[in-house]
Each structure stands twice: as C-alpha cells, then as structure tokens.
Design a protein around this motif. Sequence first.
Motif, short mmCIF file in Angstrom:
data_model
loop_
_atom_site.label_atom_id
_atom_site.label_comp_id
_atom_site.label_asym_id
_atom_site.label_seq_id
_atom_site.Cartn_x
_atom_site.Cartn_y
_atom_site.Cartn_z
N ASN A 44 0.82 -1.21 0.00
CA ASN A 44 0.00 0.00 0.00
C ASN A 44 0.85 1.26 0.00
N VAL A 45 0.35 2.28 -0.68
CA VAL A 45 1.08 3.55 -0.73
C VAL A 45 1.18 4.17 0.65
N GLU A 46 0.17 3.96 1.50
CA GLU A 46 0.22 4.53 2.84
C GLU A 46 1.37 3.96 3.66
N THR A 47 1.62 2.67 3.50
CA THR A 47 2.75 2.05 4.20
C THR A 47 4.07 2.62 3.70
N ALA A 48 4.17 2.78 2.39
CA ALA A 48 5.39 3.36 1.81
C ALA A 48 5.61 4.77 2.32
N LEU A 49 4.55 5.57 2.38
CA LEU A 49 4.70 6.94 2.85
C LEU A 49 5.08 7.00 4.32
N GLY A 50 4.60 6.05 5.11
CA GLY A 50 5.01 5.99 6.51
C GLY A 50 6.51 5.77 6.63
N LEU A 51 7.05 4.91 5.78
CA LEU A 51 8.50 4.65 5.78
C LEU A 51 9.28 5.87 5.28
N VAL A 52 8.71 6.57 4.31
CA VAL A 52 9.37 7.78 3.82
C VAL A 52 9.39 8.84 4.91
N ALA A 53 8.25 9.01 5.60
CA ALA A 53 8.16 10.02 6.65
C ALA A 53 9.17 9.77 7.77
N SER A 54 9.50 8.51 8.01
CA SER A 54 10.48 8.18 9.06
C SER A 54 11.91 8.34 8.59
N GLY A 55 12.10 8.64 7.32
CA GLY A 55 13.44 8.80 6.77
C GLY A 55 14.08 7.50 6.34
N THR A 56 13.32 6.41 6.32
CA THR A 56 13.88 5.10 5.99
C THR A 56 14.25 5.00 4.52
N ALA A 57 13.41 5.53 3.64
CA ALA A 57 13.64 5.41 2.20
C ALA A 57 12.82 6.46 1.47
N ASP A 58 13.06 6.62 0.20
CA ASP A 58 12.31 7.55 -0.65
C ASP A 58 11.34 6.75 -1.52
N THR A 59 10.40 7.44 -2.16
CA THR A 59 9.45 6.76 -3.04
C THR A 59 8.98 7.69 -4.14
N ILE A 60 8.08 7.21 -4.96
CA ILE A 60 7.42 8.02 -5.99
C ILE A 60 5.92 7.95 -5.76
N VAL A 61 5.23 9.05 -6.01
CA VAL A 61 3.77 9.10 -5.87
C VAL A 61 3.21 10.03 -6.93
N SER A 62 1.92 9.91 -7.16
CA SER A 62 1.27 10.83 -8.10
C SER A 62 1.06 12.18 -7.41
N ARG A 63 0.92 13.22 -8.23
CA ARG A 63 0.68 14.55 -7.70
C ARG A 63 -0.60 14.59 -6.87
N THR A 64 -1.61 13.85 -7.29
CA THR A 64 -2.88 13.84 -6.55
C THR A 64 -2.68 13.32 -5.13
N ILE A 65 -1.90 12.25 -4.98
CA ILE A 65 -1.62 11.72 -3.64
C ILE A 65 -0.82 12.73 -2.83
N ALA A 66 0.19 13.35 -3.45
CA ALA A 66 1.03 14.30 -2.74
C ALA A 66 0.26 15.52 -2.26
N GLU A 67 -0.84 15.85 -2.93
CA GLU A 67 -1.63 17.02 -2.53
C GLU A 67 -2.83 16.66 -1.68
N SER A 68 -2.97 15.38 -1.33
CA SER A 68 -4.12 14.96 -0.52
C SER A 68 -3.96 15.40 0.93
N ALA A 69 -5.08 15.51 1.63
CA ALA A 69 -5.06 15.95 3.02
C ALA A 69 -4.33 14.96 3.92
N SER A 70 -4.28 13.70 3.52
CA SER A 70 -3.65 12.67 4.35
C SER A 70 -2.16 12.50 4.10
N PHE A 71 -1.61 13.27 3.16
CA PHE A 71 -0.18 13.14 2.85
C PHE A 71 0.63 13.54 4.08
#
Length: 329
Positions: free
Chosen positions: A225-252
């Motif tokens: 899931n993209v949410e799991t990936a973003l959680g890892l990105v937020a912790s500084g563990t790794a980077d990822t790619i996402v669509s602009r729509t996801i990046a601009e969502s309220a839950s980003f």
Amino acid sequence: MTITQLRAFLTALERGSFTAAAVELESTQASISELVARLERELGAPLFLRGGRRLVPTESALALRAHAELAVSAIENGIETMRSLNALETGTCTFGVLRNAAYYDLSDLVQRFHDRHPGVRVRLVGLNSALVARSIAAGEVEAGLLVLPVDETGLTITPLFRDEVVYASARPDAPTGPVDLTDVAAAKLVLYDAYAGWDDPTRRQLRERASAAGLVIDPAIEVENVETALGLVASGTADTIVSRTIAESASFPPGISVVPFAEPLYDTIALVRREGTHLSPATRRLAEMAQHLLRSRTGSHPGRTAAAGTAGGDLPDGWTRPRDGNAQR
C-alpha cells in the motif's frame, strides 16, 4: 405463432367477443378476428364457436389458455425487466478501479451513483491496474478506470487524464529540485504495489526509462500500500514516488517534500473496456460519471492535464481510442 396472436386470443377469450377485444387492444374487430383465425390455421384446430352473441371457447382454446398466458407473461416480464435496466432501476454494475482510487474521490463517485440509482448493485474491483486490465480482457469485469500502460490485447482504451508522478523524500538531504534517473537509481527506495511488482504501470515506466539509460532501479523495500510506503518515507527510511494527486491529498504525511522528475513522468488514467462489447446501462452510466469527475480535475495545477488527444464532453459511443492509447505517457 406470434405474441400478438396469443394476446388477441387471450383477450377475446376473456372478453367474449372480437369487438370487445379490439377495444381493449386499441385495434379493429377485423384485425383481432384475423389474428385468431391465423392462429387457428397454424394450430389446425378451431378455438371458438362463432355465430352467437358471445364467442364460445372450444376444448382446444381451454387447453391452450394456460400455455398462452405463460408465454405472454414471460415476454411482458422480459420487456419490463429491460425497461427497468435501461432506466437504471435494477441490474449490476461491475467496474474496475485503480488501486489508489480513494485519492481520486472514486468512493464519492460510487456514493453519488448509488444515491441516484439505489436499485442497482455496484461491484467494484480495486486492484493494480495491470490486474484490472486482465480481468476486463477476460470478461470478468465490464469496464474499468486504470493507469496506462497495460499489455492486454483486445481492449478499447480512452485516455482521460494525466497525473504527474513526483519523487518523495523526508531525508535531511532530500533533493530540492528536479531529480534525474541517476539520482533515483542511487537512492534507497521503497516502492508499493509489491504483488504486481514491475507490471505496475508507474513502476514499469520508471524501469523502462532507467533501462534505456543503462541504469537499474532496485528498491530496498517493497510494500503493498502507498500509505505504508509513505510511513516509511516520513520516518526517513527510504524515498518513493507518488502521483501529484496523492502528494496534494489531506492525508499526505507532513515533513515529506516532493520534487518532479527532470524529464516529467506521468500516470495516464483511462477508461478501458473489451473491444466489441456493449456495456450494461448501469456500467456505462458509472463510466460517464467517472469521466466527468476526472476531467473536472484537469487544469487544477500544472501537474494534472487532459490526456493527449482527448477533449471534454460526453463519453463517445463505443469509446473511440483503441489499444494504441497505451503509448500515452
């Protein structure tokens, strides 16, 4: 033997005369009499004794009555069912959606569809776009909204909407400007859609570009899931790619910065169905609503645009763009 003959016979039997039957069926006495006479000739037996003030049914008429009623009822029920389907009062809509459908307000789309057509059952298949394409090609799903490119043959594809793919990182040394493929290949990555893997259309585009440049993209972590990936990105563990729509969502997640690719990368979202098939009224209506929803997003920022070769307006009959829409990026 026709349904018109059987209806004339049953009405004459019930009303007792061809004249009364003609009034009820909004016809003429001569027409009703001729319809019954033709039926008698086909059956080889008289159905009424004529000459008195009322028609007298024969044994043949009484024997035919139950079968005629069943036949007329079946036809009328079938007509009524088709009318209900075309009026979107009943039926089932089977529709495939891209994995991250919630970010494109597709749950709101389904709610609005159901509010308007509460008698229609809705079955959404929300898998990776590559898997949805296979389900459509196999006839398991009528149509779908998915990300290009896909490999399945025998599909009619109508590109609608391009959504820019961006690079996401929360590292202290996260890039502040556009990234190139050399930067991406050297970074520690977490990529989602692990089950689909490199069949995922976005990951596939990334790999094809890297391969053309003589580079290899090898994620350190793969999740579903993209949410799991973003959680890892937020912790500084790794980077990822996402669509602009996801990046601009309220839950980003806060603290994650995004930058574009030096050579812009896009998800092209399209409506897809099997070639040579007719959609059920319910699925066609949902597809039209999905089209309008996505096209209403275009122009909201530079990263979201109408797909090349498309324009606004209603969904064209048959959907016009064939499988070569896969070439869209």
